[in-house]
Design an enzyme around this catalytic site. Structure first.
Site, short mmCIF file in Angstrom:
data_model
loop_
_atom_site.label_atom_id
_atom_site.label_comp_id
_atom_site.label_asym_id
_atom_site.label_seq_id
_atom_site.Cartn_x
_atom_site.Cartn_y
_atom_site.Cartn_z
N ASN A 1 0.80 -1.12 0.14
CA ASN A 1 -0.01 -0.14 -0.07
C ASN A 1 0.73 1.36 -0.09
O ASN A 1 0.53 2.28 -0.56
CB ASN A 1 -0.98 -0.02 1.11
CG ASN A 1 -2.24 -0.69 1.00
OD1 ASN A 1 -3.04 -0.51 -0.08
ND2 ASN A 1 -2.38 -1.89 1.45
N ASN B 1 -6.24 4.87 8.13
CA ASN B 1 -5.82 3.24 7.94
C ASN B 1 -6.78 2.78 7.19
O ASN B 1 -7.84 3.12 6.71
CB ASN B 1 -6.11 2.64 9.44
CG ASN B 1 -5.79 1.39 9.78
OD1 ASN B 1 -4.62 0.96 9.30
ND2 ASN B 1 -6.65 0.69 10.06
N HIS C 1 -8.08 -0.93 5.98
CA HIS C 1 -8.55 -2.28 6.52
C HIS C 1 -9.38 -3.18 5.57
O HIS C 1 -10.11 -2.89 4.93
CB HIS C 1 -9.36 -2.12 7.79
CG HIS C 1 -9.62 -3.29 8.41
ND1 HIS C 1 -9.02 -3.93 9.26
CD2 HIS C 1 -11.03 -4.38 8.44
CE1 HIS C 1 -9.56 -5.25 9.74
NE2 HIS C 1 -10.77 -5.21 9.27
C1 GRF Z 1 -3.44 -4.74 3.75
O1 GRF Z 1 -4.14 -5.79 3.55
C2 GRF Z 1 -3.76 -3.97 4.73
O2 GRF Z 1 -5.30 -3.69 4.53
C3 GRF Z 1 -3.88 -4.57 6.07
O3 GRF Z 1 -2.45 -4.89 5.75
C4 GRF Z 1 -2.30 -5.32 4.85
C5 GRF Z 1 -0.91 -4.49 4.25
O4 GRF Z 1 -0.37 -4.81 2.96
N1 GRF Z 1 -4.08 -3.51 7.15
P1 GRF Z 1 0.87 -4.16 2.62
O5 GRF Z 1 1.99 -4.21 3.63
O6 GRF Z 1 0.40 -2.53 2.29
O7 GRF Z 1 1.14 -4.94 1.19
#
Ligand code: GRF
Length: 162
Positions: A15, A69, A71
């Site tokens: 992300n 955040n 989720h």
């Molecule tokens: C994502 O699925 C986010 O929604 C959750 O943890 C994961 C993180 O993925 N909280 P990344 O490290 O951004 O690939």
């Protein structure tokens, strides 16, 4: 508002990469200021991106309505860990992604963006997670843009766009 964004991660970082890519492609007008040491660097918005810990009150108080955040479920369904596994085990037909402002309540703050993702027959938690992750990578830059562009407010527990 101040468009310098701080990002906290504790895992894979996809992300974070989606935010970096959106900025690089000109789809999001922001700058990633750093991943830590927030106040010292004049950060305006903090993005939790796979930060798998509770955020402490001092940080929440230092950045009121300035922490986002992401989720991997349609909150308030399936808060906490392993949201995709919870969704599969519950047998829902639709799950999705939620970007919300962080408050002291776990995964409970005002909802900024939500996108639905269908659960397919035979899905495993991993397959659903991969499909949700694609939507996360679109939803997070969109939510950051909404917040940085301003004109929104929080009424009771509702995020109201301008
Ligand atoms: C994502 O699925 C986010 O929604 C959750 O943890 C994961 C993180 O993925 N909280 P990344 O490290 O951004 O690939």
């Amino acid at each position: 508002m101040n468009r310098r964004v701080g990002v906290l991660i504790s895992g894979r970082g996809s992300n974070l990469q989606a935010l970096i890519d959106a900025i690089a492609a000109g789809r999001l007008d922001a700058a990633i200021a750093l991943v830590r040491e927030l106040r010292a660097r004049d950060v305006g918005l903090v993005c939790l991106a796979g930060f798998m810990r509770l955020v402490g009150t001092p940080l929440i108080d230092a950045f009121p309505n300035r922490i986002l955040n992401i989720h991997p479920s349609l909150l308030p369904a399936f808060p906490g860990l392993d949201a995709q596994k919870q969704a599969i085990e519950h047998g829902v037909k639709v799950s999705g992604v939620t970007v919300h402002l962080v408050t002291a309540a776990l995964d409970g703050g005002p909802i900024v963006v939500q996108r639905a993702v269908p659960v397919m027959p035979g899905d495993t938690a991993d397959r659903l997670a991969a499909r949700i992750l694609e939507e996360e990578h679109r939803a997070y830059p969109d939510a950051v843009r909404l917040i940085l562009d301003g004109g929104w407010r929080v009424e009771d527990r509702r995020f109201v766009a301008g």
